[in-house]
Design a protein around this motif. Structure first.
Motif, PDB file in Angstrom:
ATOM      1  N   UNK A  44       0.818  -1.207   0.000  1.00 20.75           N
ATOM      2  CA  UNK A  44       0.000   0.000   0.000  1.00 20.75           C
ATOM      3  C   UNK A  44       0.851   1.257   0.000  1.00 20.75           C
ATOM      4  N   UNK A  45       1.941   1.238   0.761  1.00 22.57           N
ATOM      5  CA  UNK A  45       2.846   2.389   0.799  1.00 22.57           C
ATOM      6  C   UNK A  45       3.513   2.593  -0.558  1.00 22.57           C
ATOM      7  N   UNK A  46       3.922   1.482  -1.184  1.00 27.42           N
ATOM      8  CA  UNK A  46       4.526   1.602  -2.521  1.00 27.42           C
ATOM      9  C   UNK A  46       3.502   2.089  -3.538  1.00 27.42           C
ATOM     10  N   UNK A  47       2.319   1.502  -3.465  1.00 21.37           N
ATOM     11  CA  UNK A  47       1.255   1.923  -4.382  1.00 21.37           C
ATOM     12  C   UNK A  47       0.834   3.361  -4.146  1.00 21.37           C
ATOM     13  N   UNK A  48       0.793   3.752  -2.871  1.00 19.42           N
ATOM     14  CA  UNK A  48       0.415   5.126  -2.522  1.00 19.42           C
ATOM     15  C   UNK A  48       1.424   6.120  -3.082  1.00 19.42           C
ATOM     16  N   UNK A  49       2.695   5.743  -3.011  1.00 18.84           N
ATOM     17  CA  UNK A  49       3.742   6.617  -3.545  1.00 18.84           C
ATOM     18  C   UNK A  49       3.546   6.831  -5.040  1.00 18.84           C
ATOM     19  N   UNK A  50       3.317   5.718  -5.762  1.00 18.51           N
ATOM     20  CA  UNK A  50       3.085   5.818  -7.205  1.00 18.51           C
ATOM     21  C   UNK A  50       1.797   6.595  -7.488  1.00 18.51           C
ATOM     22  N   UNK A  51       0.758   6.293  -6.699  1.00 15.60           N
ATOM     23  CA  UNK A  51      -0.550   6.930  -6.909  1.00 15.60           C
ATOM     24  C   UNK A  51      -0.486   8.436  -6.731  1.00 15.60           C
ATOM     25  N   UNK A  52       0.391   8.891  -5.841  1.00 15.58           N
ATOM     26  CA  UNK A  52       0.479  10.325  -5.577  1.00 15.58           C
ATOM     27  C   UNK A  52       1.581  10.996  -6.389  1.00 15.58           C
ATOM     28  N   UNK A  53       2.747  10.342  -6.450  1.00 17.39           N
ATOM     29  CA  UNK A  53       3.926  11.002  -7.038  1.00 17.39           C
ATOM     30  C   UNK A  53       3.722  11.335  -8.514  1.00 17.39           C
ATOM     31  N   UNK A  54       3.369  10.327  -9.314  1.00 18.85           N
ATOM     32  CA  UNK A  54       3.262  10.567 -10.766  1.00 18.85           C
ATOM     33  C   UNK A  54       2.134  11.537 -11.123  1.00 18.85           C
ATOM     34  N   UNK A  55       0.874  11.290 -10.684  1.00 13.56           N
ATOM     35  CA  UNK A  55      -0.195  12.229 -11.053  1.00 13.56           C
ATOM     36  C   UNK A  55       0.031  13.651 -10.546  1.00 13.56           C
TER      37      UNK A  55
END
Length: 418
Positions: free
Chosen positions: A221-232
């Protein structure tokens, strides 16, 4: 399921999705124009963040856990039950917050556009979107590629019909509402297909959840959250910067060039998610991991390079077909954008190992760092090269990222040997 077989099956879904995306791009280009296209890009990034925060961040963890425990059905059920509880809590809380603060969020992030109504629709659709993403993650982990392909084809067709019709009749506002609700409509089809499989029963999703699995999913979830927030969020800042520096049409041109990359890279990115990630979850031996990496490189890179070269020589036809004459300025972005695409896929083949082996700290730190450097390079090169600078920044950023990925994964393979 072999890499070639997975790619061939996935190619069917990608062919449908590409066709639908081409038609949608044409509709959006005609009815909303470059400035509206930039606004749509901003709104899609917000929806992406919301979808991931509502449970999508755990999809990789659910897929990995399901694949890793392929012969342990009880533990699979525990993973699903824990994921359902976490997804339900996240999606409902986020939906409530969105209903309360959607208008404010629209004003802050979508300057000049009132998409508060679209965010209300998104809030209502979030639980269904989260449930559909969860089922797709389970299907992927069970290696039910047939269902996965049919679900993706259905999604592409539903999106085409919904977004196309509402955009045609209501233009920009119609597109916004359709983008919000169309992903939720897919739950009925996905739920029906998975309910027919012998390994799935609804009560397998109902249970108390398990603390050890919460910790496991939290890492993902932390890895996914990073991707979910960082790129967009990076894309939102880049579009905002381009709008202020070069005008809102320039932001729309860059969004269009990015969309072209997304369309033609679909086969590769989805194959990596469908075949590569579950396969990495199964590998425990360093030599087998090295063999798998080289096998994927031998198959993937020639395909990407061939696609990039073909796209470059067909760029005028592509712009005319996918968009309109208004979008012809994106022609100057093609060389650097396509070069960046090849380099990105090369680096992603290594970066997926961080997901497959749950290398949480390395993944989070590199995602944040290279999102920041992309924005920094964009500001630097746009000032000196104009709009093409954002594509130069994209290519350079992934060159450095690939080097860093090589060093990290080389160290991980050495660690596995020892």
């Amino acid at each position: 399921m072999t890499l070639v077989r997975t790619s061939l099956l996935n190619a069917i879904a990608v062919a449908v999705k590409v066709s639908c995306s081409m038609v949608l791009n044409k509709i959006l280009a005609i009815y909303v124009g470059p400035s509206g296209y930039a606004a749509i890009g901003q709104f899609q990034n917000i929806l992406s963040v919301l979808s991931n925060l509502a449970g999508g961040v755990m999809s990789s963890g659910i897929t990995k856990g399901t694949a890793e425990n392929y012969n342990d059905q009880l533990r699979q059920h525990w993973i699903w039950q824990t994921a359902v509880k976490l997804t339900l809590v996240c999606s409902l809380c986020l939906a409530i917050l969105l209903l309360l603060f959607g208008s404010w969020l629209s004003r802050v992030l979508l300057q000049g556009h009132d998409f508060g109504g679209g965010l209300v629709w998104a809030a209502l659709a979030l639980p269904a979107i989260a449930a559909n993403n969860l089922l797709l993650a389970i299907i992927n982990g069970k290696k039910e590629i047939g269902i996965y392909v049919v679900a993706n084809i259905s999604g592409s067709i539903v999106s085409l019909l919904t977004i196309g019709l509402l955009t045609y009749f209501f233009h920009l506002q119609g597109a916004v509402i359709a983008l919000s609700v169309s992903p939720a409509m897919l739950l009925l089809g996905t739920g029906y297909m998975v309910s027919k499989r012998p390994w799935f029963k609804l009560h397998f999703l109902i249970g108390a959840g398990h603390r050890s699995i919460v910790k496991e999913l939290t890492n993902f979830g932390l890895m996914g959250l990073t991707t979910a927030l960082a790129a967009p969020i990076t894309f939102i800042f880049i579009r905002d910067f381009l709008s202020k520096e070069l005008g809102v049409n320039a932001a729309g041109f860059w969004q269009a060039s990015w969309k072209i990359s997304e369309i033609y890279l679909m086969l590769i990115t989805t194959t990596l998610s469908v075949y590569y990630l579950p396969r990495l979850a199964e590998i425990k031996n360093a030599e087998i991991l090295r063999y798998e990496i080289f096998k994927v490189y031998r198959f993937v890179l020639p395909v990407v390079i061939f696609g990039a070269v073909s796209m470059f020589f067909l760029r005028d036809f592509i712009i005319t077909t996918l968009f309109s004459a208004q979008f012809f300025p994106i022609r100057e972005l093609f060389f650097w954008q396509l070069s960046g695409d090849v380099i990105k896929i090369g680096s992603w083949i290594l970066s997926f190992i961080m997901l497959g082996r749950t290398m949480t700290k390395s993944f989070i730190s590199t995602e944040i760092l290279f999102s920041f450097t992309f924005y920094f390079f964009t500001k630097l090169f746009v000032h000196s090269h104009g709009l093409v600078g954002v594509s130069i920044a994209y290519a350079l950023n992934y060159v450095i990222y690939w080097i860093v990925m090589y060093l990290i994964i080389k160290k991980e393979i050495t660690k596995m040997r020892n």
